[in-house]
Design a protein around this motif. Structure first.
Motif, mmCIF file in Angstrom:
data_model
loop_
_atom_site.group_PDB
_atom_site.id
_atom_site.type_symbol
_atom_site.label_atom_id
_atom_site.label_comp_id
_atom_site.label_asym_id
_atom_site.label_seq_id
_atom_site.Cartn_x
_atom_site.Cartn_y
_atom_site.Cartn_z
ATOM 1 N N ILE A 54 0.844 -1.205 0.000
ATOM 2 C CA ILE A 54 0.000 0.000 0.000
ATOM 3 C C ILE A 54 0.875 1.250 0.000
ATOM 4 N N ALA A 55 1.927 1.258 0.802
ATOM 5 C CA ALA A 55 2.832 2.412 0.843
ATOM 6 C C ALA A 55 3.516 2.612 -0.503
ATOM 7 N N SER A 56 3.923 1.530 -1.136
ATOM 8 C CA SER A 56 4.555 1.612 -2.451
ATOM 9 C C SER A 56 3.587 2.157 -3.494
ATOM 10 N N SER A 57 2.357 1.730 -3.421
ATOM 11 C CA SER A 57 1.338 2.213 -4.353
ATOM 12 C C SER A 57 1.102 3.712 -4.181
ATOM 13 N N HIS A 58 1.016 4.167 -2.932
ATOM 14 C CA HIS A 58 0.831 5.598 -2.672
ATOM 15 C C HIS A 58 2.020 6.404 -3.176
ATOM 16 N N SER A 59 3.213 5.881 -2.974
ATOM 17 C CA SER A 59 4.418 6.565 -3.441
ATOM 18 C C SER A 59 4.420 6.673 -4.965
ATOM 19 N N ALA A 60 4.034 5.605 -5.635
ATOM 20 C CA ALA A 60 3.986 5.627 -7.099
ATOM 21 C C ALA A 60 2.937 6.625 -7.592
ATOM 22 N N ASP A 61 1.781 6.666 -6.941
ATOM 23 C CA ASP A 61 0.740 7.629 -7.327
ATOM 24 C C ASP A 61 1.227 9.057 -7.144
ATOM 25 N N LYS A 62 1.933 9.309 -6.046
ATOM 26 C CA LYS A 62 2.452 10.645 -5.783
ATOM 27 C C LYS A 62 3.432 11.061 -6.887
ATOM 28 N N LYS A 63 4.274 10.115 -7.302
ATOM 29 C CA LYS A 63 5.244 10.418 -8.360
ATOM 30 C C LYS A 63 4.548 10.673 -9.691
ATOM 31 N N VAL A 64 3.499 9.924 -9.979
ATOM 32 C CA VAL A 64 2.757 10.128 -11.231
ATOM 33 C C VAL A 64 2.134 11.520 -11.249
ATOM 34 N N HIS A 65 1.563 11.946 -10.127
ATOM 35 C CA HIS A 65 0.968 13.279 -10.057
ATOM 36 C C HIS A 65 2.035 14.365 -10.202
ATOM 37 N N GLU A 66 3.195 14.159 -9.596
ATOM 38 C CA GLU A 66 4.291 15.126 -9.708
ATOM 39 C C GLU A 66 4.784 15.222 -11.150
ATOM 40 N N ALA A 68 3.028 14.614 -13.871
ATOM 41 C CA ALA A 68 2.000 15.315 -14.649
ATOM 42 C C ALA A 68 2.074 16.821 -14.407
ATOM 43 N N LYS A 69 2.296 17.214 -13.152
ATOM 44 C CA LYS A 69 2.401 18.639 -12.834
ATOM 45 C C LYS A 69 3.620 19.255 -13.524
ATOM 46 N N LEU A 70 4.744 18.549 -13.506
ATOM 47 C CA LEU A 70 5.955 19.057 -14.142
ATOM 48 C C LEU A 70 5.804 19.140 -15.663
ATOM 49 N N LYS A 71 5.090 18.183 -16.256
ATOM 50 C CA LYS A 71 4.853 18.242 -17.704
ATOM 51 C C LYS A 71 4.029 19.467 -18.058
ATOM 52 N N ASN A 72 3.019 19.777 -17.252
ATOM 53 C CA ASN A 72 2.222 20.983 -17.497
ATOM 54 C C ASN A 72 3.079 22.240 -17.369
ATOM 55 N N GLU A 73 3.966 22.262 -16.374
ATOM 56 C CA GLU A 73 4.866 23.405 -16.206
ATOM 57 C C GLU A 73 5.772 23.567 -17.412
ATOM 58 N N VAL A 74 6.289 22.454 -17.918
ATOM 59 C CA VAL A 74 7.172 22.502 -19.085
ATOM 60 C C VAL A 74 6.421 23.046 -20.295
ATOM 61 N N LYS A 75 5.178 22.609 -20.478
ATOM 62 C CA LYS A 75 4.380 23.112 -21.600
ATOM 63 C C LYS A 75 4.160 24.617 -21.483
ATOM 64 N N GLU A 76 3.845 25.093 -20.270
ATOM 65 C CA GLU A 76 3.635 26.521 -20.071
ATOM 66 C C GLU A 76 4.915 27.306 -20.333
ATOM 67 N N MET A 77 6.028 26.814 -19.835
ATOM 68 C CA MET A 77 7.295 27.513 -20.043
ATOM 69 C C MET A 77 7.707 27.511 -21.514
ATOM 70 N N ARG A 78 7.460 26.400 -22.188
ATOM 71 C CA ARG A 78 7.793 26.334 -23.607
ATOM 72 C C ARG A 78 6.955 27.331 -24.406
ATOM 73 N N SER A 79 5.662 27.425 -24.086
ATOM 74 C CA SER A 79 4.813 28.372 -24.814
ATOM 75 C C SER A 79 5.226 29.807 -24.502
ATOM 76 N N ALA A 80 5.617 30.097 -23.250
ATOM 77 C CA ALA A 80 6.103 31.434 -22.906
ATOM 78 C C ALA A 80 7.392 31.739 -23.651
ATOM 79 N N PHE A 81 8.263 30.748 -23.784
ATOM 80 C CA PHE A 81 9.518 30.936 -24.520
ATOM 81 C C PHE A 81 9.249 31.235 -25.988
ATOM 82 N N VAL A 82 8.353 30.469 -26.594
ATOM 83 C CA VAL A 82 8.031 30.680 -28.009
ATOM 84 C C VAL A 82 7.400 32.052 -28.206
ATOM 85 N N ASP A 83 6.522 32.443 -27.283
ATOM 86 C CA ASP A 83 5.888 33.753 -27.368
ATOM 87 C C ASP A 83 6.938 34.862 -27.261
#
Length: 105
Positions: A37-49, A51-66
């Motif tokens: 159960i602890a391993s599963s929670h840790s994996a879920d936390k990493k997946v959410h992190e 996804a959040k970092l991918k969204n940040e990268v997309k925002e930064m890339r669009s700001a760079f292109v702009d």
């Protein structure tokens, strides 16, 4: 067969004379379940992190292109000429000449 099932349902296998080995297995399986159960929670936390970092990268890339496209528009000669006209400067009608300096040895 029926008697064994009744013993399991009543829980007599936990209080009998040789119940120590049963308790060890139950505790071991419980510990494994907690680790899983602890391993599963840790994996879920990493997946959410991730996804959040991918969204940040997309925002930064669009700001760079702009920013890059705005810079390209500002560097265009027509844009520079328009800004200089506001300040009263105009482009030269005479093309520049190359100056060569000879050493005096």
């Amino acid at each position: 067969m029926k008697n064994k099932i009744y013993n399991i349902l009543k829980g007599t296998f936990l209080v009998s004379d040789d119940s120590f080995k049963n308790w060890r297995i139950i505790l071991f399986i419980s510990a494994l379940a907690i680790v899983m159960i602890a391993s599963s929670h840790s994996a879920d936390k990493k997946v959410h992190e991730i996804a959040k970092l991918k969204n940040e990268v997309k925002e930064m890339r669009s700001a760079f292109v702009d920013g890059r496209s705005r810079l390209m528009r500002l560097k265009m000669e027509s844009s520079v000429v328009a800004k200089m006209k506001e300040k009263g400067l105009t482009p030269s009608a005479i093309p520049p000449k190359k100056i060569k300096v000879k050493s005096q040895n």
